[in-house]
Design a protein around this motif. Structure first.
Motif, short mmCIF file in Angstrom:
data_model
loop_
_atom_site.label_atom_id
_atom_site.label_comp_id
_atom_site.label_asym_id
_atom_site.label_seq_id
_atom_site.Cartn_x
_atom_site.Cartn_y
_atom_site.Cartn_z
N ILE A 335 0.94 -1.14 -0.09
CA ILE A 335 -0.15 0.01 -0.12
C ILE A 335 1.00 1.36 0.13
O ILE A 335 1.79 1.37 0.83
CB ILE A 335 -0.72 0.19 1.27
N HIS A 336 0.61 2.18 -0.99
CA HIS A 336 1.25 3.50 -0.72
C HIS A 336 0.09 4.35 -0.26
O HIS A 336 -1.12 4.51 -0.91
CB HIS A 336 1.45 4.12 -2.28
N PRO A 337 0.49 5.04 0.71
CA PRO A 337 -0.51 5.84 1.67
C PRO A 337 -1.05 6.94 0.88
O PRO A 337 -2.23 7.28 1.17
CB PRO A 337 0.36 6.32 2.90
N THR A 338 -0.28 7.63 -0.23
CA THR A 338 -0.79 8.79 -0.81
C THR A 338 -0.61 8.46 -2.23
O THR A 338 0.39 7.77 -2.58
CB THR A 338 -0.22 9.80 -0.41
N PHE A 339 -1.41 9.16 -3.05
CA PHE A 339 -1.30 9.28 -4.62
C PHE A 339 0.15 9.54 -5.00
O PHE A 339 0.97 8.96 -5.93
CB PHE A 339 -2.08 10.47 -5.27
N ARG A 340 0.70 10.75 -4.10
CA ARG A 340 2.20 11.10 -4.42
C ARG A 340 3.32 10.17 -4.26
O ARG A 340 4.00 9.90 -5.17
CB ARG A 340 2.33 12.41 -3.52
N ASP A 341 2.98 9.14 -3.11
CA ASP A 341 3.94 8.26 -3.05
C ASP A 341 3.80 7.21 -4.06
O ASP A 341 5.08 6.85 -4.42
CB ASP A 341 3.55 7.45 -1.72
N ALA A 342 2.99 6.77 -4.52
CA ALA A 342 2.77 6.02 -5.66
C ALA A 342 3.55 6.30 -6.90
O ALA A 342 3.94 5.68 -7.53
CB ALA A 342 1.39 5.58 -5.62
N LEU A 343 2.94 7.70 -7.06
CA LEU A 343 3.65 8.54 -8.40
C LEU A 343 5.24 8.36 -8.24
O LEU A 343 5.94 8.29 -9.21
CB LEU A 343 2.77 9.91 -8.47
N SER A 344 5.66 8.84 -7.07
CA SER A 344 7.15 8.81 -6.94
C SER A 344 7.69 7.28 -7.03
O SER A 344 8.90 7.13 -7.83
CB SER A 344 7.37 9.29 -5.54
N SER A 345 7.22 6.35 -6.59
CA SER A 345 7.63 4.84 -6.73
C SER A 345 7.63 4.58 -8.29
O SER A 345 8.37 4.00 -8.89
CB SER A 345 6.83 4.15 -6.02
N HIS A 346 6.64 4.89 -9.20
CA HIS A 346 6.35 4.90 -10.45
C HIS A 346 7.74 5.39 -11.39
O HIS A 346 8.22 4.93 -12.22
CB HIS A 346 5.16 5.33 -10.85
N VAL A 347 7.86 6.87 -10.87
CA VAL A 347 8.92 7.55 -11.64
C VAL A 347 10.05 7.00 -11.19
O VAL A 347 11.28 6.89 -12.24
CB VAL A 347 8.95 8.98 -11.12
N ARG A 348 10.37 6.40 -10.01
CA ARG A 348 12.05 5.84 -9.87
C ARG A 348 12.04 4.55 -10.45
O ARG A 348 13.15 4.39 -10.94
CB ARG A 348 11.89 5.62 -8.19
N TRP A 349 10.88 3.84 -10.71
CA TRP A 349 11.17 2.39 -11.32
C TRP A 349 11.42 2.87 -12.67
O TRP A 349 12.16 2.28 -13.40
CB TRP A 349 9.63 1.94 -11.31
N LEU A 350 10.78 3.82 -13.53
CA LEU A 350 11.08 4.23 -14.72
C LEU A 350 12.56 4.75 -15.09
O LEU A 350 13.05 4.43 -15.86
CB LEU A 350 10.05 5.42 -15.19
N TYR A 351 12.94 5.43 -13.73
CA TYR A 351 14.45 6.15 -13.86
C TYR A 351 15.27 4.75 -13.81
O TYR A 351 16.32 4.65 -14.83
CB TYR A 351 14.72 6.94 -12.64
N ARG A 352 15.25 4.19 -13.05
CA ARG A 352 15.97 2.80 -12.92
C ARG A 352 15.94 1.74 -14.16
O ARG A 352 16.94 1.21 -14.56
CB ARG A 352 15.55 1.90 -11.61
#
Length: 368
Positions: A335-352
């Motif tokens: 669970i990501h508690p906020t939309f921002r947390d999930a979006l940040s994780s998505h961007v980090r995955w794209l970066y990696r």
């Protein structure tokens, strides 16, 4: 080309216990998993919102500087219908009545997609083989994007976390003019063959496309100059695509979710289907009531993947049951508690994924 085959073991203890507990919940509260009054009210609100925005545009009832805002409102309304109304209906989770589901499922055709292609691409391929690169087309967007570690790494992928939003925005136009026709002709999605539509289904699909072209482009082009019409079409579809694709990708393309790899050989998954869904999916912003309402409960994506035929208005209620069952069986419930947390994780995955950094990947085990 030989289709890729992936096999899941039979229903295990986790899946059986999960279904028992959720069924027990609905029996205890004495409500149906479908035909929810709130769902019908929500549908009326979203459909009225969308039609009103379109009428404001087509009747030229606004000052010129307000028309882009109306186009964005039209896109937001269509996205709400996409993630809520047609999504539940085409999963069979809107109503117990097959024809009610079919009727509301046709909202996708009115918006320029194909409910027939959606059924096979989303309900069958994606929901069965979630995050299995080589089959699930949601993670196979090559060569433009690299969303799995085994996919070829190209030089420009290092910038994908920046330009991916442009790709996401082009999704509806791709449906409207190319992808649906390609899939109909090829009868193949992600290497998985799909049956050719019956004559009636094919006629209905093509009629849906023509109806969409009529209200979205032909009628406006008859009434107004070409460039403003095309500009508003691009603005509307780009906004629609950004909302839709971001919503779906925040559930699967994250640092915390597992990615599997299928090959041309026969493969089997060690975990059962239900456990696979949990491990490849994550929830986000569960306490955000507006997002839960607007996104059709797709911020409760784990519950949706496990119970796609349950209307999404029930996801917040069954979520604690699913989480507790996962805990009892030692299965991670992300669970990501906020939309921002999930979006940040998505961007980090794209970066990696855009670099040569090694990323863990779960390979499927060849079947005997």
């Amino acid at each position: 080309m030989e289709p890729i085959r992936v096999h899941f073991p039979g229903s295990g203890a986790f899946h059986l216990e999960l279904k028992r507990r959720v069924a027990e919940y609905f029996e205890g509260v004495q409500i149906s998993p479908r035909d929810a009054a709130w769902m019908y009210l929500k549908s009326a609100i979203l459909l009225s919102w969308t039609v009103s925005a379109y009428l404001l545009l087509i009747t030229n009832s606004l000052a010129w500087w307000l028309t882009p805002i109306a186009a964005i409102c039209l896109a937001v309304g269509m996205a709400g219908i996409g993630v809520s109304v047609q999504h539940d209906a085409n999963h069979g989770g809107y109503s117990r009545n097959r024809w009610v589901n079919r009727l509301f499922g046709c909202c996708l055709d009115v918006m320029g997609g194909s409910s027939y292609i959606w059924y096979w691409k989303h309900n069958i391929v994606h929901h069965t083989y979630t995050n299995i690169s080589g089959i699930d087309v949601d993670v196979d967007i090559e060569p433009f994007l690299r969303l799995a570690p085994t996919q070829p790494l190209l030089r420009y992928h290092k910038y994908q976390y920046i330009y991916i939003w442009f790709i996401y925005g082009l999704l509806p136009a791709n449906w409207h003019f190319y992808a649906d026709y390609r899939d109909l002709v090829n009868s193949d999605i992600g290497g998985m063959p799909i049956p050719r539509p019956s004559r009636l289904v094919l006629i209905a699909t093509l009629f849906g496309k023509l109806f969409f072209y009529g209200w979205s482009l032909i009628l406006p082009l008859i009434l107004y100059p070409t460039l403003p019409v095309l500009g508003l079409y691009l603005l509307t579809t780009f906004t629609l695509g950004t909302v839709l694709t971001t919503t779906f990708q925040l559930a699967h393309c994250l640092e915390e979710t597992e990615v599997h790899v299928a090959t041309t050989e026969s493969n089997s998954v060690e975990a059962g289907w239900a456990e696979h869904q949990v491990r490849t999916t994550a929830n986000f912003a569960p306490r955000n009531r507006f997002l839960t309402w607007y996104l059709g409960g797709l911020n409760y994506q784990i519950e949706h993947h496990l119970f796609p035929k349950v209307c999404h208005v029930h996801y917040p209620a069954i979520s604690p049951i699913v989480e507790a069952t996962c805990k009892d069986f030692g299965i991670p419930y992300q669970i990501h508690p906020t939309f921002r947390d999930a979006l940040s994780s998505h961007v980090r995955w794209l970066y990696r994924m855009g670099r040569l950094e090694p990323v863990p990947v779960t390979e499927l085990v060849p079947s005997a």
